[in-house]
Design a protein around this motif. Structure first.
Motif: not given
Ligand code: SF4
Ligand code: SF4
Lengths: 206, 300
Positions: B53, B112, B98, B108, B56-61, B63-64
């Protein structure tokens, strides 16, 4: 505006900041201070500020004390709080969100091992798309320099040897290791995600 | 038995030479017997676990994780995603919920993903291997291939955190889940129902960074198993398994205890009961050898 009004507006400012910047932040105002989460953390006795207390401090505008607190970094992601909170606050996410925000602002305690590990983990797993356990472990041991690193590695030698014999640790990972074929695509995708987040922030922000 | 197909998400710790390599070995042995066909999601990536956490930002995590789901939809359409690791399952499932709940967030994430030539439509469901065993097959079916009932083996079922919270297995209590005990019984062993540390946290990733505090947890988890007269601990989680097994020697060194309690996966138990050799059941992958299980595996 009277003195009292002014200070309460200032206090609300930090709550608004948390709502805007921190994952799950909009939930903070819903906390009813029942204390269930405070009794749920596995490392609870070591938390200077329990989640309950942190939520109270946010509402009281204690920005520095909250963001400089070491407590959020003691969260083990056990999710006890999440399943127990009568108001269904995503406490785990808020703890991670606050830690992450404090880190971004440079307010997180510098020598916090979990902070280092968290950063290294992200670095490690996004480099090739897969975690390299060998590098991750050594990265943590050697974070405070060579001497400390060898001391730690030495203390762990029986464990490492056992894992090696059991086929659960692979020194060859230091040079090669598992990786995703499209590691570059993953990097580009993550860069895009950060770009989107920056755009959203600019839209919703000030 | 009709074959069932799943998009498999093995996770980093299951890879060859990684800390839970023997978990995968035993899962493969079990799935072969039960006609569960696991096809690894092509080019799957790390879930980021809970600990990333700060980096990695919220969206990065998100998206992963969405990348794995999108790859599953693309290459293995119509199949549920199945994870064996608690943290992989949690991260992937959390992301799925989510993204399914929020149209803008999905947009979003897809913006990505597009950079990597992918799209997630919210179809692929995310499940844990234990859910597949219990919900898709059921305890009766799980007991059928047993050729060596593990009679007399006394087992402390250690569920831990992330297989149990926040999602858990449908219909189970968070504080006193029963499914692991039922799995143990399906293998013919005795589940110690009074094992009071079954959902205690082992420290998770903080076993590395807060060793003293985590080892206090681990000590409780192991000592309670001794108190109940357990021959071994059984768990569904790779991090629980590693932490609770590996640090016993450290606790002994520091505190003069003599902890030596084997910690194995539910899948090693089932594989052994289904007649697998010690190697096929992953029993050779331990620091504390599960002797009684190895004996059972070697008995012809
Ligand atoms: S359990 Fe929920 S409502 Fe109670 S103090 Fe904690 S966050 Fe607040
Ligand atoms: S997830 Fe974190 S905040 Fe919640 S109970 Fe566990 S340690 Fe405490």
């Amino acid at each position: 505006m009277s003195e009292a009004d002014h200070s309460s507006a200032y206090r609300r400012e930090f709550l608004a900041e948390v709502e805007r910047e921190v994952e799950g932040g909009t939930w903070v105002k819903m906390c009813m201070q029942c204390g269930v989460c405070a009794g749920s953390c596995p490392f609870g006795p070591h938390w200077e500020h329990s989640p309950q207390k942190i939520f109270m401090m946010i509402r009281a505008g204690q920005r520095e004390a909250v963001l400089r607190s070491e407590s959020m970094w003691l969260c083990t992601s056990c999710y006890n709080c999440v399943v127990r909170c009568p108001r269904q606050l995503p406490v785990t996410h808020i703890m991670h969100g606050l830690a992450s925000y404090a880190q971004k602002l440079g307010l997180a305690p510098k020598l916090q091992a979990t902070r280092d590990f968290s950063l290294q983990f992200w670095e490690n797993c996004t480099r090739t798309g897969r975690v390299n356990e060998m590098r991750l472990t050594l990265g943590l041991y050697f974070r405070e320099g060579l001497v400390a690193g060898f001391k730690q590695a030495w203390a762990m030698r029986t464990v490492a040897w056992g894992l090696l014999r059991a086929g659960r640790l692979n020194p060859a990972e230091l040079v090669g290791g598992h990786r995703c074929a499209d590691a570059n695509g993953i990097k580009a995708m993550l860069a895009k995600a950060r770009e989107i987040e920056a755009r959203r922030k600019a839209q919703h922000g000030h | 038995m009709a074959e069932k197909n799943y998009a498999f998400y093995p996770g980093c710790s299951s890879q060859k030479g990684a800390s839970a390599a023997n978990y995968l070995t035993s899962v493969n042995a079990v799935c072969n017997k039960l006609a569960l066909r696991l096809t690894a999601i092509p080019d799957w990536n790390c879930c980021g676990a809970s600990i990333s956490y700060a980096g990695g930002s919220e969206l990065s995590r998100q998206v992963l994780n969405a990348r794995n789901l999108a790859l599953a939809e693309k290459h293995l359409p119509g199949q549920d995603v199945v994870a064996t690791c608690a943290a992989c399952w949690l991260a992937a499932r959390e992301t799925r919920e989510q993204l399914v709940a929020s149209e803008p967030l999905r947009a979003d994430a897809n913006e990505a993903l597009e950079v990597a030539g992918l799209e997630y439509q919210g179809k692929a469901k995310v499940r844990h291997m234990v859910e597949v065993l219990i919900e898709d097959l059921g305890l009766e079916t799980l007991a059928k291939p047993v050729v060596k009932a593990l009679e007399g083996l006394k087992i402390a079922g250690y569920v831990g955190c992330q297989t149990n919270r926040p999602f858990g297995i449908a219909g189970e209590s968070f504080e006193n889940p029963q499914y692991l005990d039922r799995l143990i019984e399906a293998a013919g062993a005795t589940a110690l129902s009074d094992y009071d540390q079954k959902v205690t946290c082992c420290g998770g990733a903080l076993a590395f960074t807060e060793p003293e505090k985590s080892q206090a947890q681990i000590k409780m988890i192991v000592e309670s198993a001794y108190d109940q007269g357990a021959d071994m601990i059984v768990t569904p989680c790779p991090l629980c398994q590693a932490n609770v097994e590996v640090y016993q020697s450290q606790i002994n060194e520091k505190q003069g205890t003599k902890l030596n309690m084997p910690v194995v996966y539910y899948s090693e138990l089932l594989a052994t009961a289904y007649g697998a050799s010690a190697k096929e059941a992953g029993l050779d992958g331990h620091l504390i050898a599960p002797d009684k299980l190895i004996d059972a595996a070697e008995k012809r």
